[in-house]
Write a protein that holds these residues in place. Structure first.
Motif, PDB file in Angstrom:
ATOM      1  N   GLU A 319      54.496  64.327  37.993  1.00 27.03           N
ATOM      2  CA  GLU A 319      54.082  64.386  36.593  1.00 27.03           C
ATOM      3  C   GLU A 319      54.465  63.088  35.874  1.00 27.03           C
ATOM      4  O   GLU A 319      55.597  62.613  35.950  1.00 27.03           O
ATOM      5  N   GLY A 320      53.469  62.516  35.191  1.00 21.48           N
ATOM      6  CA  GLY A 320      53.686  61.282  34.439  1.00 21.48           C
ATOM      7  C   GLY A 320      53.428  60.017  35.227  1.00 21.48           C
ATOM      8  O   GLY A 320      53.373  58.920  34.658  1.00 21.48           O
ATOM      9  N   GLN A 321      53.266  60.126  36.558  1.00 18.09           N
ATOM     10  CA  GLN A 321      53.022  58.947  37.378  1.00 18.09           C
ATOM     11  C   GLN A 321      51.537  58.566  37.374  1.00 18.09           C
ATOM     12  O   GLN A 321      50.657  59.425  37.355  1.00 18.09           O
ATOM     13  N   GLU A 322      51.267  57.273  37.404  1.00 22.48           N
ATOM     14  CA  GLU A 322      49.918  56.760  37.557  1.00 22.48           C
ATOM     15  C   GLU A 322      49.710  56.145  38.939  1.00 22.48           C
ATOM     16  O   GLU A 322      48.590  55.955  39.386  1.00 22.48           O
ATOM     17  N   ALA A 328      47.936  52.571  45.419  1.00 23.37           N
ATOM     18  CA  ALA A 328      47.886  51.227  44.822  1.00 23.37           C
ATOM     19  C   ALA A 328      47.332  51.283  43.409  1.00 23.37           C
ATOM     20  O   ALA A 328      47.865  50.655  42.500  1.00 23.37           O
ATOM     21  N   TYR A 329      46.251  52.043  43.232  1.00 25.02           N
ATOM     22  CA  TYR A 329      45.703  52.234  41.883  1.00 25.02           C
ATOM     23  C   TYR A 329      44.731  53.398  41.889  1.00 25.02           C
ATOM     24  O   TYR A 329      44.293  53.870  42.947  1.00 25.02           O
ATOM     25  N   ARG A 330      44.399  53.854  40.705  1.00 18.37           N
ATOM     26  CA  ARG A 330      43.447  54.940  40.514  1.00 18.37           C
ATOM     27  C   ARG A 330      42.496  54.562  39.397  1.00 18.37           C
ATOM     28  O   ARG A 330      42.920  54.081  38.347  1.00 18.37           O
ATOM     29  N   LEU A 331      41.200  54.776  39.634  1.00 18.87           N
ATOM     30  CA  LEU A 331      40.210  54.649  38.573  1.00 18.87           C
ATOM     31  C   LEU A 331      39.992  56.038  37.998  1.00 18.87           C
ATOM     32  O   LEU A 331      39.632  56.970  38.719  1.00 18.87           O
ATOM     33  N   ASP A 332      40.225  56.203  36.710  1.00 21.53           N
ATOM     34  CA  ASP A 332      40.123  57.534  36.105  1.00 21.53           C
ATOM     35  C   ASP A 332      38.698  58.057  36.105  1.00 21.53           C
ATOM     36  O   ASP A 332      38.478  59.263  36.125  1.00 21.53           O
ATOM     37  N   ARG A 333      37.706  57.141  36.075  1.00 20.77           N
ATOM     38  CA  ARG A 333      36.304  57.542  36.092  1.00 20.77           C
ATOM     39  C   ARG A 333      35.523  56.548  36.957  1.00 20.77           C
ATOM     40  O   ARG A 333      36.022  55.495  37.321  1.00 20.77           O
ATOM     41  N   GLY A 334      34.282  56.917  37.268  1.00 20.71           N
ATOM     42  CA  GLY A 334      33.403  55.994  37.980  1.00 20.71           C
ATOM     43  C   GLY A 334      33.228  56.265  39.450  1.00 20.71           C
ATOM     44  O   GLY A 334      32.522  55.532  40.150  1.00 20.71           O
ATOM     45  N   SER A 335      33.847  57.336  39.964  1.00 20.86           N
ATOM     46  CA  SER A 335      33.701  57.667  41.372  1.00 20.86           C
ATOM     47  C   SER A 335      32.262  58.083  41.680  1.00 20.86           C
ATOM     48  O   SER A 335      31.595  58.712  40.861  1.00 20.86           O
ATOM     49  N   SER A 336      31.797  57.745  42.874  1.00 20.90           N
ATOM     50  CA  SER A 336      30.482  58.211  43.311  1.00 20.90           C
ATOM     51  C   SER A 336      30.554  59.698  43.642  1.00 20.90           C
ATOM     52  O   SER A 336      31.612  60.215  44.007  1.00 20.90           O
ATOM     53  N   TYR A 337      29.431  60.384  43.536  1.00 23.21           N
ATOM     54  CA  TYR A 337      29.363  61.816  43.830  1.00 23.21           C
ATOM     55  C   TYR A 337      28.914  62.048  45.276  1.00 23.21           C
ATOM     56  O   TYR A 337      29.546  62.767  46.025  1.00 23.21           O
ATOM     57  N   THR A 338      27.826  61.386  45.672  1.00 27.63           N
ATOM     58  CA  THR A 338      27.281  61.562  47.018  1.00 27.63           C
ATOM     59  C   THR A 338      27.508  60.341  47.895  1.00 27.63           C
ATOM     60  O   THR A 338      27.984  60.448  49.019  1.00 27.63           O
ATOM     61  N   GLY A 339      27.138  59.160  47.401  1.00 28.07           N
ATOM     62  CA  GLY A 339      27.176  57.952  48.216  1.00 28.07           C
ATOM     63  C   GLY A 339      28.579  57.422  48.458  1.00 28.07           C
ATOM     64  O   GLY A 339      29.476  57.561  47.620  1.00 28.07           O
ATOM     65  N   THR A 340      28.750  56.799  49.629  1.00 31.82           N
ATOM     66  CA  THR A 340      30.015  56.168  49.992  1.00 31.82           C
ATOM     67  C   THR A 340      30.082  54.764  49.398  1.00 31.82           C
ATOM     68  O   THR A 340      29.099  54.022  49.462  1.00 31.82           O
ATOM     69  N   PRO A 341      31.210  54.348  48.823  1.00 36.33           N
ATOM     70  CA  PRO A 341      31.329  52.995  48.269  1.00 36.33           C
ATOM     71  C   PRO A 341      31.184  51.918  49.346  1.00 36.33           C
ATOM     72  O   PRO A 341      31.300  52.196  50.549  1.00 36.33           O
ATOM     73  N   LEU A 342      30.971  50.700  48.900  1.00 38.53           N
ATOM     74  CA  LEU A 342      30.818  49.549  49.787  1.00 38.53           C
ATOM     75  C   LEU A 342      31.859  48.499  49.426  1.00 38.53           C
ATOM     76  O   LEU A 342      31.953  48.090  48.271  1.00 38.53           O
ATOM     77  N   ILE A 343      32.652  48.095  50.404  1.00 41.74           N
ATOM     78  CA  ILE A 343      33.579  46.978  50.230  1.00 41.74           C
ATOM     79  C   ILE A 343      32.951  45.774  50.924  1.00 41.74           C
ATOM     80  O   ILE A 343      32.836  45.747  52.147  1.00 41.74           O
ATOM     81  N   TYR A 344      32.519  44.795  50.141  1.00 34.90           N
ATOM     82  CA  TYR A 344      31.839  43.614  50.684  1.00 34.90           C
ATOM     83  C   TYR A 344      32.471  42.382  50.064  1.00 34.90           C
ATOM     84  O   TYR A 344      32.367  42.164  48.862  1.00 34.90           O
ATOM     85  N   GLY A 345      33.146  41.602  50.903  1.00 28.38           N
ATOM     86  CA  GLY A 345      33.931  40.507  50.361  1.00 28.38           C
ATOM     87  C   GLY A 345      35.092  41.063  49.560  1.00 28.38           C
ATOM     88  O   GLY A 345      35.780  41.993  49.984  1.00 28.38           O
ATOM     89  N   ASP A 346      35.299  40.521  48.371  1.00 27.80           N
ATOM     90  CA  ASP A 346      36.402  40.959  47.518  1.00 27.80           C
ATOM     91  C   ASP A 346      35.995  42.040  46.525  1.00 27.80           C
ATOM     92  O   ASP A 346      36.802  42.435  45.686  1.00 27.80           O
ATOM     93  N   ILE A 347      34.754  42.526  46.630  1.00 27.08           N
ATOM     94  CA  ILE A 347      34.221  43.438  45.618  1.00 27.08           C
ATOM     95  C   ILE A 347      33.941  44.817  46.203  1.00 27.08           C
ATOM     96  O   ILE A 347      33.466  44.936  47.334  1.00 27.08           O
ATOM     97  N   MET A 348      34.263  45.851  45.441  1.00 29.52           N
ATOM     98  CA  MET A 348      33.890  47.222  45.759  1.00 29.52           C
ATOM     99  C   MET A 348      32.705  47.617  44.887  1.00 29.52           C
ATOM    100  O   MET A 348      32.771  47.523  43.657  1.00 29.52           O
TER     101      MET A 348
END
Length: 450
Positions: A319-322, A328-348
């Motif tokens: 409780e209280g931890q981020e 390493a980190y968490r994005l509170d919003r913006g996750s994909s629903y169906t598709g898998t993310p792509l890590i290409y170079g330094d960008i997700m």
């Protein structure tokens, strides 16, 4: 005709003993990335066969992606005996079920990567499906896996089948009914889609449904079960992914109750992270920059996570931890629903079902840009030659430059719904549509071989 001949010549010349393999869902370790020097196409015209090396009709309905080894492409399908009354709604956003209470035929095809010619086809199973499906799903959703000697296909509740690359059936395993759906509605069956992977002689399967929830490994040579670990999970559709580190390899599984890491050789759970009963997990875990990325869950836009490997035990946030030692980190919003993310170079890159394409610094989670593509998506993005390919439910493939600044390079229509994630091999983009498999290649490359 000359262009077609030149293109075929080009493809023949580029296939070698060192051919670029795409052995499972989204290629090597689900990365979605094909490294190489071959130029990749930006635009093509399926109707006029411009930059289209070949086009092969495949009967039935399947959202499984093509896989490639050497000069062979493998695809599966499920063929209804009452195809005229088949229910399929590519852009459905509800929870309706299809009626598949007629005989189906589950089949594997092997195509020549250079020409698209069918080299062989085999019937794996015939009968009435043991589980229902969502109206936008199929009875053959799971992408096969190959190690160059074996081709393994999970045909949902009809079983796990292994062939050699010449089409000889080696073994089959009945895994029982695999019927994921809404967690609180046992009558809801949307169709199994988690794809198998092959690692060090093991075929690894994740199956989280209403009737059972487990992850298991089978000997690729004879199909005998090597280990099985019960999970007690909510229904999920996500395939597992491997993180291969310097000191150990972790088998990563996405789940609604817990995100987990296992020992892939024994099935022992190494670590877990509480995701608080988040339903409908579909995307595969992906790895890059010594991080493990997890997305998915209902509602769309749920949190996304970046984990550090090497954990043991429960690494859930207090409780209280981020963040903590292994988150390493968490994005509170913006996750994909169906598709898998792509890590290409330094960008997700994350593409939402609604066409919102977001780019983040993979190491930190800092958002770089967010743009909207004019379509909806079930397939996951793939990349090569500095280009990202996004296949849409409307039948268009969008090509976006892989860069910190958004640039749409081209849009090409295939004329049929695209639910499966494309494959890439030796400069060839292999697109699986509702009715055909296409080989797309850059014509300029063909001209250079004249």
């Amino acid at each position: 005709m000359k262009q077609v001949l030149a293109l075929c010549l080009f493809l023949c010349l580029t296939v070698s003993a060192q051919a670029q393999n795409w052995p499972s869902f989204r290629g090597p370790n689900a990365s979605g990335v094909a490294e190489g020097k071959q130029a990749m196409p930006v635009k093509w015209d399926a109707a006029k066969s411009e930059n289209v090396a070949w086009k092969t009709p495949i009967p039935g309905l399947s959202h499984a992606s093509p896989v490639v080894w050497g000069d062979k492409v493998f695809v599966i399908t499920a063929i209804s005996s009452d195809a005229g009354n088949l229910t399929f709604k590519a852009k459905d956003r509800g929870i309706g079920l299809a009626r598949d209470d007629v005989k189906h035929t589950w089949r594997m095809y092997c195509l020549d990567k250079r020409t698209g010619k069918i080299l062989w086809e085999r019937t794996a199973h015939e009968g009435v499906p043991r589980a229902k499906r969502h109206v936008k799903a199929s009875q053959a959703n799971s992408t096969p896996a190959t190690d160059g000697q074996h081709v393994v296909a999970l045909m949902g509740s009809e079983g796990l089948f292994a062939y050699d690359t010449h089409g000889k059936l080696l073994w089959k395993q009945d895994l029982g009914v695999l019927n994921p759906g809404l967690a609180d509605d046992p009558s809801s069956e949307w169709g199994h889609s988690s794809s198998p992977i092959i690692y060090r002689g093991l075929v690894i399967v994740q199956a989280d449904g209403h009737k059972q929830s487990f992850i298991a490994a089978y000997n690729v040579k004879d199909g005998k079960q090597v280990w099985r670990t019960e999970r007690g999970e909510l229904p999920t559709w996500s395939p597992p992914t491997l993180y291969e580190g310097k000191t150990r390899t972790e088998l990563i599984s996405n789940g609604g109750r817990f995100i987990r890491g296992y020992d892939p050789l024994t099935g022992k759970e190494l670590w877990r992270f509480n995701d608080h009963d988040r339903e409908v997990k579909m995307p595969a875990p992906v790895v890059g920059h010594d991080l493990i990325f997890i997305t998915g869950g209902y509602p769309p836009g749920s949190p996304a996570y970046a984990f550090r490997p090497g954990a043991n035990g429960d690494i859930s946030l207090k409780e209280g931890q981020e963040s903590n030692q292994f988150l390493a980190y968490r994005l509170d919003r913006g996750s994909s629903y169906t598709g898998t993310p792509l890590i290409y170079g330094d960008i997700m890159y994350i593409c939402g079902d609604n066409g919102v394409l977001s780019a983040y610094q993979a190491k930190t989670g800092e958002r770089i840009y967010q743009e909207r593509l004019p379509s909806t998506f079930s397939a996951s993005p793939v990349a090569a030659d500095g280009k990202i390919y996004l296949a849409s439910e409307d039948g268009e493939v969008f090509v976006v430059r892989a860069a910190p600044k958004y640039q749409l390079l081209g849009t090409s229509s295939m004329g049929e719904a695209l639910m499966a994630t494309p494959a890439i091999s030796d400069g060839l983009l292999i697109v699986r549509g509702q009715n055909h498999v296409y080989g797309i290649a850059e014509r300029a490359a063909a001209k250079s071989q004249r």
